[in-house]
Scaffold this active site. Structure first.
Site, PDB file in Angstrom:
ATOM      1  CB  ILE A 203     -40.598 -78.178  21.359  1.00 18.26           C
ATOM      2  CG1 ILE A 203     -40.492 -77.514  22.741  1.00 18.26           C
ATOM      3  CG2 ILE A 203     -41.922 -78.909  21.231  1.00 18.26           C
ATOM      4  CD1 ILE A 203     -41.574 -76.482  23.015  1.00 18.26           C
ATOM      5  N   GLY A 204     -37.041 -78.936  21.532  1.00 19.31           N
ATOM      6  CA  GLY A 204     -35.774 -78.225  21.600  1.00 19.31           C
ATOM      7  C   GLY A 204     -35.500 -77.722  23.001  1.00 19.31           C
TER       8      GLY A 204
ATOM      9  CG  ASN B  37     -28.582 -79.763  31.396  1.00 23.20           C
ATOM     10  OD1 ASN B  37     -27.666 -78.981  31.145  1.00 23.20           O
ATOM     11  ND2 ASN B  37     -28.639 -80.982  30.890  1.00 23.20           N
TER      12      ASN B  37
ATOM     13  CB  THR C 157     -30.779 -77.776  28.232  1.00 20.50           C
ATOM     14  OG1 THR C 157     -31.060 -77.904  29.627  1.00 20.50           O
ATOM     15  CG2 THR C 157     -30.255 -79.086  27.695  1.00 20.50           C
TER      16      THR C 157
ATOM     17  CD  GLU D 219     -43.469 -69.439  26.233  1.00 23.83           C
ATOM     18  OE1 GLU D 219     -44.281 -68.848  25.512  1.00 23.83           O
ATOM     19  OE2 GLU D 219     -43.805 -70.288  27.087  1.00 23.83           O
TER      20      GLU D 219
END
Lengths: 338, 748, 212
Positions: free
Chosen positions: B470-471, B639, B642, B713
């Site tokens: 989802i990205g 990572n 990201t 989040e």
């Protein structure tokens, strides 16, 4: 979107002929299509329902697509795209208000598509106008009422409104044209005519469905702005929630000819985001004429400009914001380095 | 060359390799749901209600049916075979699933037109005319006719009420007391990808292409809706064009598309319009908060009371109840909390990025700043004084917590020391300058997951798991985990996600994907290593098991030769500590039970600190954010590239939440007014200037085998408070209701 | 960077695409071609029935250098024609009303919104989509490579529009500094909010684009 017959024309004459020969029904059932950024948008929403769409994009290869500048002033073809005019070096230098009003509008993609003629005719962003599921909208359905009056009206107008409609004129370029006393050039079945730009749009009054003085089938061919000493010291200030790609909450177009000691020789003022039509603030101009421009006189002029404001529940702030925007724009114009 | 985008890994951080799906995404080849070509599709268009409360008296479809190309119109009269799917986690987004005659909210689906072309379907949809008997609706707080309930009595999401000591007494005797009310608005996720659904029947087999954060949930819910066996439904969603919580549950449109495709025996494709997405999916409901925070003169907090009110629909008691998290984050002394569900005539709200903490931590972190100002203590120092390594409610320890290290690193990068604490004291020409900070926090979740990994003798690796891209970089970090465990270059790893024919992973919610999926992949990879090790004599096993570390191609080839196979495939199921033994079985059935946060033996949370600079024009009062710095610690980072991007996007979400986002409601009609991307404001590129992310190393072996806490989040939590606190510092006005807009600052 | 991602549906996708292209071609062959659409006749001589304005109009669209003959409802936008008829799904629908930029394509080299452009209006012009940006041998356009290097996307949905807009931003000469890039990239919303990385990608590319 309702079905329509699509025609392509390559001259203004052919466009007018095609319009006149339109299949059936009222003039509103025939529409010229240029950039399409208003028309296609509103057709998808079922707000506009033309039965004939006349594609006039090819006219941008005629005189209607040209920008001409000389000592006498500026002529902008109606089919010139917003981006071309905004990027034009002479307009950027000599008519900064015009370049800025275009550059601060919409997005780069839309400015590449939208033409000047279409830009001044763009329809209001009132959410109750744009959504046909609301039964009340005098602009869409004459006599049906106005849902914005007791609805959510933060974006709505405080100047030039009526009990029938408080929709805001959303454009930016129109403020520049009205401030600079532009003439709008028209071509219709009965030949060519010119109108002061200020006479093009009609405040809503009791008939908000009638937005302009255009005759059926009439096409805007261009805009003329006469050279004037206040053009170099001109600007367009646009205030909005986000930095870009948003319609104005309030805006001000200022052109100023200032003499010694900050004395105002001539000033041209138009206001956007706050009015039902492109709005010339003549009382504010009069208040400044011959006076020294400073924060105090600017505030007094701004108070004059909004003396007749008629706000509603959620747009009360636009009176204060509109005044502050005008003051800031005036002071900014006064300190422009030429 | 791309130093900012690819931060140098620090301790316990993985390499910043480019995304595995990058090439597909920059060439337009990544297939999102509506991109899948299906043979000869029919096109659907929804018709939604124009009122929020009442009944349909008459639904006239005659002129719509007369539009050439119209194939069918689904209404309340011909959709009775659709079954109800239960509202709640792993199920339906709302109990309001019928097309009428009762209307329970604005924009409820009342019909769906299907036609040969999209153009015909849209034309006909506008020709469906409904006549209503309209009742006066209750839109939101302050309206008549709302129904308020104690959330613990009605919500499955709020069972534990944090409470300790006598908060009233502590607050009554506090040296300094902040007693304030805060509010947050309705917000919609507005991923740029619209809600699309394509259904294809092949005999009794149903394939659905729909962007989803939970393919197994979609598969099972759709099977229930259509009353078919789950094995006959396959959900495919390899790429999701943004979700943020909006694509995690089963919405009412999906069954209609499946039914239409079945009736027509033809693929049916629906792309819900942007405005219809506001009412046919979920949203973040508006909230109100009453906070009392008491402290001693030296800054030690002695009492914290937090009562929240959350809007929900009539039938569904959805609350986020963020007190379950907010009550843990400082050494509060006495704590009392309460959450109320407030029923209105609205669609049912749902998960939106960091659902519980965004509104509740905004309120708490605003109150913390008010307390710091009242105490004349630096806001960072106030957090330090009340920092804790234990749950103030239960005394349980944190598994790890690096809050103050985040504050210190971010404060230094931000140059916080230049701040003059006096409000309205910093100015640059025509602009007031304000500096503010706040805490970011997010509970660490982990769920059950299963994975299949296949390794060939030549070192090629395939990983299969129905996790979701989802990205979040799921393809990339899952691939990295396999490459690392099996000692192969990442270029040898192929990852398959987002398909319910793969082993299941939990809903991509609660930021659990990396923790859960990587734990399952790790387990399957280790099983492959064990099988390879068993192929040799006991004495060599130690060395053989280390083949990954050696990265020895020859050794691997040798081990495969000894085994006499060309490939080894392992399927592994991962159940987190505290999970039920049948958790994976439940997952196959579309039900997820997450663990973590406050619910285990230890508190599991990720923390961060954010510092914001705002500028407010002295005359026209527009607010701009030229700079934001955030430091975050969240266990192992797979990572750094990201991770940084997710933090950066999160902080921008937070700025958006503070200054821009609000779904405006016409109170008289209970209808969303700005249901489009021109009027529902999210930042554009020009709104965002300098965004700095600091990755703070943290090691935590207790959260899960992968050692990762969720990060998706974290960074958007607390930001709104940091912005509000900076606005106060800039101009001396405390805005307690979001968003902070020009009109709230004009009168100062 | 090798393509390390695969899906079990990939093969069937290719099959579907081929079928769809065949359908499109077959349709266009069966219908006589007009150089330019003309106003509807009262009666269609072939079918001897009242001609409906919904009847397909014939047009030729040139996309990524390839000419396609199509018969389309006049109401079809360029975006829907690309996606639903030509199988070019790189341009995305994010709002369908000119508010997000996800559908950005180039027409005659200028960035425009394909959702507000009728397919008929694009006839006779050169349309470039994201699928036409890389070289035929698969070499990425420098802007595509820069988006990878700078991690200028997350979910990737707005990315094709961002990249085409970014290419235009440089070619228009609107990439002089960060502030100008940000302003001239503000017509493309990114909800994942990769904005700073998008700016970085444009800065990385602007020199190589000028040299190339």
């Amino acid at each position: 979107m309702r079905p329509f017959t699509y025609e392509r024309v390559d001259s203004a004459t052919a466009a007018i002929a095609a319009f006149g020969a339109g299949a059936v029904g009222a003039a509103s059932e025939r529409q010229y299509l240029a950039g399409g950024t208003t028309l296609i948008d509103l057709m998808k929403l079922d707000v506009m329902r033309p039965q004939t769409v006349i594609d006039i994009n090819a006219l941008d290869r005629t005189a209607l697509g040209r920008v001409e500048t000389n000592d006498q002033g500026l002529r902008l073809g109606a089919l010139a795209h917003m981006s071309e005019v905004a990027d034009h070096p002479v307009i950027k230098r000599d008519y900064p208000m015009i370049a800025q009003s275009l550059e601060l509008a919409a997005s780069p993609q839309i400015r590449n598509m939208a033409t000047l003629g279409g830009n001044v005719l763009q329809r209001t962003r009132c959410p109750y106008f744009r959504d046909v599921s609301y039964a009340e909208c005098n602009k869409r359905i004459p006599g049906s009422g106005c849902a914005a009056l007791d609805g959510f009206n933060r974006s709505h107008a405080v100047l030039g409104v009526s009990d029938a409609c408080i929709a805001t004129y959303p454009g930016d370029f129109g403020q520049a044209l009205i401030a600079l006393d532009a003439m709008v050039e028209l071509r219709g079945r009965n030949g060519d005519r010119k109108l002061p730009f200020g006479a093009l749009h009609r405040p809503p009054g009791g008939n908000p469905e009638i937005e302009t003085a255009l005759l059926p089938g009439e096409i805007i061919t261009g805009f003329a702005i006469a050279a004037a000493p206040w053009l170099r010291r001109s600007l367009y200030l646009k205030i909005r929630d986000r930095q870009s790609y948003e319609f104005a909450l309030a805006s001000a177009a200022i052109a100023l000819d200032m003499g010694k000691n900050q004395i105002v020789q001539e000033v041209r003022i138009a206001l956007g985001g706050v009015a039902s039509v492109p709005w010339r603030a003549r009382s504010a101009e009069r208040a400044l004429q011959g006076r020294r421009l400073n924060e105090q006189t600017a505030r007094a002029a701004a108070d004059t400009a909004f003396a007749d404001a008629n706000p509603h529940e959620h747009n009360l702030f636009k009176v204060g914001l509109g005044k502050r925007t005008l003051v800031r724009a005036l002071l900014q114009a006064a300190t422009m380095e030429l | 060359m791309a130093a900012d985008a690819a931060p140098e890994p620090k301790a316990n951080m993985g390499q910043p390799v480019p995304r595995l799906d990058a090439r597909l995404k920059v060439t337009g080849e990544a297939r999102y749901a509506a991109d899948f070509p299906v043979g000869n599709p029919a096109y659907a268009f929804l018709v939604t209600s124009a009122i929020a409360k009442g009944r349909i008296i008459r639904l006239d479809t005659e002129s719509a049916r007369a539009v050439p190309g119209v194939l069918d119109i689904l209404t309340q009269d011909n959709t009775a075979e659709l079954k109800e799917v239960k509202f709640g986690s792993g199920g339906a987004s709302t109990s309001i699933q019928k097309l009428g005659p009762e209307i329970a909210h604005d924009g409820q689906i009342i019909a769906m037109v299907v036609a040969d072309t999209f153009e015909a379907a849209r034309e006909a949809a506008y020709k469906v005319k409904a006549t209503y008997a309209e009742d006066k609706p209750s839109a939101t707080f302050g309206d008549e006719g709302l129904k308020e309930e104690d959330a613990t009595k009605v919500s499955e999401r709020h069972k534990h009420v944090p409470k300790v000591g006598d908060a009233d007494a502590a607050l009554a005797s506090a040296d300094v007391l902040v007693d304030a009310e805060y509010g947050t608005p309705t917000q919609h996720h507005n991923p740029i990808e619209l809600f699309a659904t394509t259904c294809v029947w092949n005999g009794g087999q149903l394939t659905i292409y729909e962007p989803t954060q939970f393919v197994y949930g979609l598969k099972n819910s759709l099977a229930k809706k259509m009353d078919v066996a789950p094995e006959n439904v396959r959900a495919i969603s390899p790429y999701v064009g943004g979700a943020f919580g909006s694509k995690g549950q089963f919405t009412p449109r999906t069954g209609l598309v499946a039914l239409a495709a079945k009736k027509l025996n033809r693929p049916v494709k629906l792309v819900v319009t942007r405005d219809q997405g506001f009412t046919t999916a979920t949203y973040r409901a508006e909230t109100r908060h009453h906070i009392r925070l008491g402290a001693r003169r030296d800054g030690k907090i002695t009492g914290y009371s937090h009562e929240g009110w959350e809007i929900t629909s009539r039938p569904d008691a959805y609350v986020v109840a963020g007190v379950e998290d907010s009550a843990r984050i400082y050494g509060f002394g006495a704590v009392q909390t309460k959450v109320n569900a407030v029923h209105a005539d609205r669609n049912t709200p749902g998960f939106m990025r960091s659902p519980p903490v965004v509104p509740y931590i905004y309120a708490l972190e605003s109150a913390m700043d008010e307390l710091a100002a009242r105490l004349a203590i630096d806001p960072v120092e106030l957090r330090r004084i009340n920092d804790t390594m234990h749950d103030p409610i239960t005394g349980k320890p944190y598994s790890s917590r690096s809050l103050m290290r985040c504050y210190d690193e971010a404060a230094k990068a931000f140059d916080w020391s230049r701040r003059n604490p006096e409000p309205r004291s910093m100015r640059d020409g025509d602009w007031f300058i304000g500096l503010g900070c706040a805490t970011a926090v997010y509970p660490t979740h982990v769920g059950p997951a299963a994975a299949r990994v296949r390794m060939l003798a030549n070192g090629e690796v395939q990983v299969q798991i129905a996790a979701h891209e989802i990205g979040n970089g799921a393809y990339t970090v899952i691939g990295q985990m396999a490459a690392e465990r099996l000692g192969v270059p990442l270029s040898s790893v192929k990852v398959e996600l987002g398909d319910s024919s793969l082993p299941p992973a939990p809903v991509a919610g609660g930021s659990n994907t990396t923790a859960s999926a990587c734990s399952a992949v790790l387990k399957a990879c280790d099983a492959i290593r064990v099988r390879l090790a068993r192929s040799v004599a006991t004495t060599d096993r130690g060395r053989a098991a280390g083949f990954a570390a050696d990265n020895g191609q020859e050794m691997r080839a040798d081990l495969f030769r000894r085994l006499g196979v060309g490939a080894i495939e392992e399927y592994a199921e991962f159940i987190p500590r505290g999970g039920k033994p049948d958790a994976v079985k439940q997952l196959y059935a579309g039900q997820v039970a997450m663990t973590g946060g406050p619910n285990g033996e230890k508190l599991m949370y990720a923390f961060g600190a954010e510092f914001v600079e705002v500028r407010i024009n002295a005359l026209t009062r527009e607010i701009r954010v030229p700079r934001i710095v955030g430091a975050f610690a969240a266990g192992r980072l797979m990572n750094t590239r990201t991770a940084r991007s997710q933090y950066m996007g999160g902080m921008i979400w937070g700025i958006s939440s503070a200054l821009h986002e609000a779904t405006e409601i016409d109170k008289a009609r209970a209808r969303y007014v700005n249901d489009n991307l021109a009027d529902y404001l999210v930042p554009v590129n020009a709104d965002i200037d300098r965004v700095e992310v600091i990755l703070v190393p943290e090691e935590d072996h207790e959260v899960n085998p992968a050692g990762v806490k969720g990060i998706g989040e974290l960074a958007n939590v607390g930001t709104a408070a940091a912005v509000a606190n900076a606005v106060y510092h800039a101009i001396g006005i405390r805005i307690r209701e979001l968003p902070i807009r020009i009109e709230k600052l004009l009168d100062a | 960077m090798p393509n390390a991602t695969f899906h079990s549906v990939a093969t069937s996708v290719a099959g579907w695409s081929r079928r769809m292209f065949l359908t499109a071609s077959a349709t266009s062959l069966a219908v006589p071609l007009f150089a330019r659409t003309s106003r509807a006749e009262a009666m269609d001589p072939q079918t001897a029935r009242a001609k409906d304005p919904r009847d397909p109009a014939n047009l030729a669209l040139t996309v990524n250098g390839r000419k396609h003959q199509l018969a389309l409802d006049a109401r079809t936008t360029l975006l829907d024609a690309l996606r639903e008829r030509l199988g070019l799904t790189g341009a995305k629908k994010g709002c369908d009303h000119g508010q997000c930029g996800a559908c950005t394509v180039l027409i005659d080299g200028r960035r425009v919104l394909s959702c507000l452009t009728l397919a008929l209006v694009a006839e006779g012009r050169a349309v470039t989509t994201i699928e036409g940006l890389a070289k035929p041998d698969g070499t990425l356009h420098p802007m595509q490579q820069a988006f990878i290097d700078q991690d200028a996307f997350q979910c990737g949905y707005c990315t094709p529009g961002q990249i085409l807009s970014a290419v235009s931003c440089v070619e228009e000469g609107h990439a002089a500094n960060d502030a100008e890039i940000r302003e001239y990239m503000s017509g493309n919303l990114c909800r994942c909010a990769a904005y700073p990385n998008i700016v970085a990608a444009i800065k990385q590319t602007k020199h190589s684009m000028r040299e190339g």
